[in-house]
Design a protein around this motif. Structure first.
Motif, short mmCIF file in Angstrom:
data_model
loop_
_atom_site.label_atom_id
_atom_site.label_comp_id
_atom_site.label_asym_id
_atom_site.label_seq_id
_atom_site.Cartn_x
_atom_site.Cartn_y
_atom_site.Cartn_z
N SER A 147 0.83 -1.20 0.00
CA SER A 147 0.00 0.00 0.00
C SER A 147 0.87 1.25 0.00
N CYS A 148 0.33 2.26 -0.67
CA CYS A 148 1.01 3.54 -0.83
C CYS A 148 1.12 4.24 0.53
N ILE A 149 2.29 4.81 0.79
CA ILE A 149 2.46 5.48 2.08
C ILE A 149 1.70 6.81 2.15
N ALA A 150 1.29 7.33 0.99
CA ALA A 150 0.58 8.62 0.98
C ALA A 150 -0.94 8.43 1.05
N CYS A 151 -1.50 7.51 0.22
CA CYS A 151 -2.96 7.40 0.14
C CYS A 151 -3.48 6.03 0.59
N SER A 152 -2.57 5.12 0.93
CA SER A 152 -2.91 3.74 1.32
C SER A 152 -3.51 2.93 0.18
N VAL B 202 5.32 4.59 -3.06
CA VAL B 202 4.35 5.65 -3.33
C VAL B 202 3.71 5.30 -4.67
N CYS B 203 2.36 5.30 -4.70
CA CYS B 203 1.68 4.85 -5.92
C CYS B 203 1.79 5.89 -7.04
N ILE B 204 1.39 5.49 -8.22
CA ILE B 204 1.55 6.34 -9.39
C ILE B 204 0.66 7.59 -9.30
N GLU B 205 -0.49 7.47 -8.66
CA GLU B 205 -1.37 8.65 -8.50
C GLU B 205 -0.73 9.70 -7.59
N CYS B 206 0.04 9.24 -6.62
CA CYS B 206 0.64 10.17 -5.67
C CYS B 206 2.03 10.64 -6.11
N ALA B 207 2.51 10.10 -7.23
CA ALA B 207 3.89 10.39 -7.65
C ALA B 207 4.12 11.87 -7.95
ZN LIG Z 1 -0.95 6.88 -3.33
#
Ligand SMILES: [Zn+2]
Length: 125
Positions: free
Chosen positions: A54-59, A89-94
């Motif tokens: 899971s992404c550390i920014a948005c989970s 960190v996921c691609i949306e939060c990159a």
């Molecule tokens: Zn994210």
């Protein structure tokens, strides 16, 4: 500015008590100088189809390499670090501002070094 144009960010995550981590925010496709980082990043990415992260920014979940925007690598700030840890960190939060990513990184690193804060580091050292 796309993430490929952005340079890897290097920071030190330090606790008042003195425990510190050297952290690297890197593109998943970027080759890394230190074998310990390269190996940790590769095994994290290689495990992806089986182990969702899971992404550390948005989970949000990352189930394949294409979903990964950044890797947050951290090693104890000692001459020969025994191990590196990896967060994603996921691609949306990159494309979030670096400040927002650092905030997420600070939260993610609390388990490793409670009470620590990120501080910029001279990447030439
Ligand atoms: Zn994210």
């Amino acid at each position: 500015m796309s993430r490929h144009e952005r340079r890897a960010s290097l920071a030190r995550y330090r606790q008042e008590a003195g425990n510190a981590l050297t952290t690297y925010l890197v593109d998943p496709d970027q080759p890394l100088d230190l074998p310990i980082l390269q190996n940790a990043a590769r095994s994290w990415l290689d495990a992806l189809p089986h182990r969702m992260r899971s992404c550390i920014a948005c989970s949000g979940l990352m189930w394949e390499r294409q979903r990964v925007g950044w890797l947050l690598l951290s090693v104890p700030a000692v001459p020969k670090p025994p191990a590196a840890s990896v967060c994603g960190v996921c691609i949306e939060c990159a494309d979030l501002p670096l400040q927002a990513l650092e905030q997420a990184a600070t939260t993610a690193l609390q388990t490793a070094v409670p009470g620590g804060r990120l501080a910029p580091m001279d990447p030439r050292r």
